[in-house]
Design a protein around this motif. Structure first.
Motif, PDB file in Angstrom:
ATOM      1  N   CYS A 167       0.950  -1.212   0.092  1.00 16.69           N
ATOM      2  CA  CYS A 167      -0.080  -0.033   0.008  1.00 16.69           C
ATOM      3  C   CYS A 167       0.787   1.351  -0.190  1.00 16.69           C
ATOM      4  O   CYS A 167       0.621   2.278  -0.628  1.00 16.69           O
ATOM      5  N   CYS A 226      -4.177   2.192  -3.008  1.00 10.93           N
ATOM      6  CA  CYS A 226      -3.640   1.199  -1.879  1.00 10.93           C
ATOM      7  C   CYS A 226      -4.634   0.225  -1.815  1.00 10.93           C
ATOM      8  O   CYS A 226      -4.183  -0.953  -1.592  1.00 10.93           O
ATOM      9  N   CYS A 240      -3.268  -4.442  -2.479  1.00 16.23           N
ATOM     10  CA  CYS A 240      -3.425  -5.211  -0.998  1.00 16.23           C
ATOM     11  C   CYS A 240      -3.709  -6.612  -1.433  1.00 16.23           C
ATOM     12  O   CYS A 240      -4.864  -7.336  -1.667  1.00 16.23           O
TER      13      CYS A 240
END
Length: 208
Positions: free
Chosen positions: A19, A161, A165
């Motif tokens: 991220c 972000c 992930c």
């Protein structure tokens, strides 16, 4: 109107720092500037646990950036309106054209380290820009912070972000919509927020 927020599952976060890197790339952040940091709640150093092996060890990761508060302390103290809460999305934004570098927002924010200040002309390791073509410019003597990738939100996309992930620890959506994924998670999971006693009402929830 929408109230965007994020829920981060602390049981799934593995501190890969993807991220952090995605944010830095997408927003073409200068050297030394990070909007998103993954902190270790544990030992004295990053990625270390506290306690005694083998039965008493504890470690948890907290990805921390601007909390995009419902009641943002930073907005109240900005003398020129450079820090403001967008009424359509609930995102706390920064206008570098208005920022006079007084750093009052940094002083008022209870969340240490989520803002940085460009003391000098921003420098970059690469000699060409990276990331989103419409990412905000970075200017000397102005404050920097996470904007929830506002340039992406304007196109109906999610923050950078969210897209990288690998542990699927991040969840995004409209906190005012009870049927959204994030609202359902908050309604069914135990959660916490950072420094709730400060009364800022963060829009970032940590699922525990």
């Amino acid at each position: 109107m929408t109230h965007y927020g994020m829920a981060i599952d602390l049981k799934r976060c593995i501190a890969c720092h993807g991220c952090t890197l995605a944010c830095k790339s997408a927003n073409n952040l200068p050297d030394g500037v990070r909007y998103n940091n993954v902190l270790t709640d544990g030992g004295q150093y990053m990625d270390t646990a506290r306690g005694t092996y083998p039965n008493d060890l504890y470690r948890k990761y907290y990805p921390v950036s601007c909390q995009h508060c419902e009641n943002p302390a930073c907005v109240k103290v900005c003398p020129v309106g450079a820090t403001y809460k967008d009424p359509e999305t609930g995102v706390v934004r920064q206008d570098s054209d208005k920022c006079i570098g007084c750093r009052m927002c940094m002083s008022a924010c209870p969340y240490t380290g989520v803002r940085t200040f460009n003391w000098e002309e921003p420098k970059y390791s690469l000699d060409f820009p990276v990331g989103d073509y419409d990412a905000p410019e970075h200017v000397k003597h102005t404050v920097e912070k996470c904007r929830f990738c506002y340039q992406r939100l304007a196109k109906g996309e999610t923050p950078a972000c969210m897209e990288v992930c690998g542990a699927f620890a991040r969840h995004w959506g409209d906190l005012d919509d009870p049927d959204s994924e994030i609202s359902q998670l908050i309604a069914t999971r135990e959660w916490e927020q950072l420094l709730p006693e400060m009364g800022t009402k963060p829009s970032v929830y940590y699922l525990i």
